[in-house]
Design an enzyme around this catalytic site. Structure first.
Site, mmCIF file in Angstrom:
data_model
loop_
_atom_site.group_PDB
_atom_site.id
_atom_site.type_symbol
_atom_site.label_atom_id
_atom_site.label_comp_id
_atom_site.label_asym_id
_atom_site.label_seq_id
_atom_site.Cartn_x
_atom_site.Cartn_y
_atom_site.Cartn_z
ATOM 1 N N THR A 88 0.857 -1.189 0.000
ATOM 2 C CA THR A 88 0.000 0.000 0.000
ATOM 3 C C THR A 88 0.893 1.240 0.000
ATOM 4 O OG1 THR A 88 -1.858 1.122 1.051
ATOM 5 C CG2 THR A 88 -0.355 -0.059 2.531
ATOM 6 N N GLU A 89 0.453 2.261 -0.724
ATOM 7 C CA GLU A 89 1.301 3.411 -1.042
ATOM 8 C C GLU A 89 1.866 4.108 0.183
ATOM 9 O OE1 GLU A 89 -1.638 2.488 -2.545
ATOM 10 O OE2 GLU A 89 -2.198 4.192 -3.783
#
Lengths: 230, 239, 230, 239
Positions: free
Chosen positions: C54-55
């Site tokens: 996830t970013e």
């Protein structure tokens, strides 16, 4: 005015390092180049907290360990064994050079073959022969708030190292801000050498005679007085 | 000479009008709520600092933190990637009324521009945004058969970050995903102010565990039980 | 050939996610976009080890925690609370997007307003009104080995989302490699839509009629058969 | 599917002739000596891999590690910042005889080019080397009143790195200053092979303590009591 013996009365490397160390600022972050500049740490004045950076990814290192106590995963850029002070940290090479280029160091000190009056520095090779090696020098001259040089004032055969223009290959352009030599402390400002301090025993004329570019004087010239025993 | 500040109010006392300020965190994770609220307190008491440019991934949430700064009227411009959120009325209303400026930056480009500022890299090429309206006016170039957009570093006057463990030398660690933009912003500002949950002596953080080395941090202040933005929003707190 | 009811017989979002999940590769690193794409993780086939990125700086996260068990410093890019799987790691945003742009992800899955036959994607805004927000979408479409889209095959009023050229503002140029729709699985190859799978109940003609650009057929077209209860 | 390799010989078995290989370490600190020696063993047994391009800060030391690779005749080119050292005869002799090529890169530029490759940044600007012979032929440009040189990313086919703790998911930590180039190289190669002193199950390294996330590592092999280059050189070992 006469009587100054350039080879006998000049400062030793240890004495130059002592003089440079007097300008270490409390709370500053400093990178000392491999070799002669490293000696400055030994003369760090009492009461000043200085944090030393080394290119291979350590901040806050201390003195060399005792012989036999070395851990060879814990070295500085000169590949010498080091110890850590409280508050030290490790980081990778890209973060280390982010500190260098990104303006985070207060001071970098390097050696020199030549320094020009506009701040150009030549310190990585003297000709095209042999094996070239650059290391971190070309990075270190960029980003630090002050880039200082420690050097003998003249070459081994008496020629000037402070020059109008460098003739050796450049390490960086217009990067040096102060030079600590065996005879004087000289700032570089607006493309000129500005004399700050000199040995009391050498006259301005004698100093100018062994300097390859004009020395400018702004205000009083201080005296370099090194304590006995250094 | 110490980096330790006795209070959040002291820590932020010299931020002037018009400053460009990076604020760490991603949503509420890693957001330095107490430093932000100290800025709001100062603005309410003195009218300053005003006309701020804030750099954050988002544009505030609910009525606390950055959203409360915007509501208070301290913020002239946001530089962010995602101003839209479930409780972003504070920004939305001002933006749609033309009362706040927005520079929209793709999230990865925002992170890399901040990192570049910290690393002394004035410009770099990224594939991100090529061919889109966010690349308009930017130089583009082909490398190895693919097109890239040139982006500039993004600096700030101040960074407000939230660490977990901190020491008096300015070394920081972060809690869980609260790391996010904090280490990058700490590198990219002229003056970085960190609130930490636990402040110790130099040496209290193992050298291998340091995420932000102290060289990047100018001021450390302990906030031992920091508030969590998400909990404040969920309980309807209005600052 | 007749009798397919586009609104009643199409796949639900959960069913599209199930189909996309069948292509998750063992040992792969995957970023699932906020919202609909996140649903794919629920249908990850048994026996395949997939690591989710996830970013905001987490690799190896797992399911959502039980209500009341959330730690709001541990969230994903959609700001939802997550848990960690063994082997998880945290890193800062620049390292996170290094993973994205640097070619380290095997798969990124996003939603779409429109996908063009050359792989152009429009998924971040539909016009110039309102508050624009881009997040990480423009980064995610670059670097991953495969960039997939999950989407209804048509808009709410029945218009095509798979088109010759996007009319909405672009997220990325020529970036999408596969589209999972409510009717079909379509690859993008050499600037063309290539039909891989479709629902058995829809004819090629019916599928083409609701697609805004020509569907090419190379080899056999597979059947999408979703298990009962999804 | 596992990333764990049973031996250093297996770990490096598929490196072909002509490969470009990054090798972590700074001098002996963090140098993956056992992986390097496994490559030499393979070359002696099979004549392959040969004609390698190596990327390292240095160019070997004494008669072990990279120096031994060079002496064995496996290396066609070095990309490094500092080939000169107190025991660099292996490189020096070949270089002065014209038998090995050298691309000399300033140390910070070397690190940033490798990091750029790992981060998908094909080019960036740095002040380093502007106005020097190492900038010849490279584009330069002024930003905010200062001159910068444009540098390209530096990729590799393989990276050989040395971690301290590792897990089966490929997560790595590093020991002391052994970190140096290792995390960057792990990001920048098509295939990264890591030797680790301690190999554990996923979860054996705390998520906050991971320096190289497993996504960057393809192969992990345990070498539980790794040799230290500096000690080998000091004791005159010839590999």
């Amino acid at each position: 005015m006469s009587g100054f013996n350039l080879m006998e009365d000049k400062l030793s490397n240890a004495q130059i390092a002592w003089r440079a160390a007097q300008d270490l600022e409390d709370g500053s972050y400093v990178n000392l180049g491999i070799g002669f500049p490293e000696m400055i740490a030994k003369f760090q004045p009492e009461g000043r907290n200085v944090t030393y950076h080394t290119e291979n990814g350590v901040l806050g290192f201390g003195r060399a360990p005792a012989e036999g106590e070395e851990d060879w995963d814990l070295i500085n850029a000169g590949k010498k064994a080091i110890t850590l002070n409280p508050g030290a940290s490790f980081f990778h090479h890209a973060d280390s050079f982010a500190m260098v280029r990104g303006g985070h160091l207060d001071l970098a000190v390097l050696g020199a073959y030549q320094v020009a009056q506009n701040g150009d520095l030549a310190n990585w090779r003297v000709g095209s022969k042999g094996v070239p090696a650059v290391g971190g020098a070309m990075d270190l001259v960029h980003g630090a708030r002050r880039v200082a040089v420690v050097t003998d004032h003249v070459t081994k055969d008496g020629g000037p190292k402070l020059v109008e223009e460098c003739t050796f290959p450049l390490t960086g352009v217009g990067c040096v801000t102060r030079v600590y030599t065996s005879l004087a402390v000289i700032d570089i400002a607006e493309g000129r050498f500005v004399l700050r301090d000199k040995l009391p025993a050498i006259s301005l004329e004698e100093l100018q005679a062994v300097t390859g570019a004009r020395l400018h004087i702004e205000g009083e010239v201080g005296a370099i007085v090194v304590p006995e025993g250094i | 000479m110490t980096k330790v500040s006795p209070s959040v109010a002291d820590a932020i006392a010299d931020i002037p009008d018009g400053a460009q300020i990076m604020i760490g965190g991603f949503g509420g994770s890693g957001a330095p709520i107490e430093l932000i609220h100290a800025l709001i307190d100062r603005f309410r008491a003195t009218g300053s600092p005003s006309n701020l440019t804030l750099i954050n991934n988002n544009a505030g949430n609910g009525s606390i933190g950055i959203a409360a700064m915007i509501k208070a009227g301290m913020v002239g411009k946001m530089i962010c990637s995602f101003p839209r959120s479930s409780n972003a009325e504070a920004f939305n209303e001002k933006y749609l009324a033309g009362e706040i400026a927005l520079e929209l930056v793709p999230q990865g480009t925002l992170a890399e521009r901040i990192r570049a500022a910290g690393a002394g890299i004035p410009a770099f090429y990224t594939p991100t945004s090529f061919g889109t309206e966010l690349a308009e006016g930017k130089p583009s170039e082909e490398f190895d058969g693919k097109m890239y957009v040139r982006e500039r570093w993004l600096k700030a006057d101040f960074a407000l970050v939230k660490g977990h463990d901190g020491d008096e030398a300015g070394n920081l660690t972060y809690r869980l995903a609260g790391r996010n933009f904090n280490p990058l912003m700490a590198m990219a500002a002229d003056r970085t102010i960190a609130q930490v949950s636990n402040l110790g002596a130099p040496g209290s953080i193992a050298p291998e565990a340091v995420i932000t080395p102290g060289i990047f941090v100018d001021v450390v202040v302990e906030v031992s039980e920091p508030q969590q933005e998400e909990m404040l929003v969920r309980t309807g707190v209005i600052y």
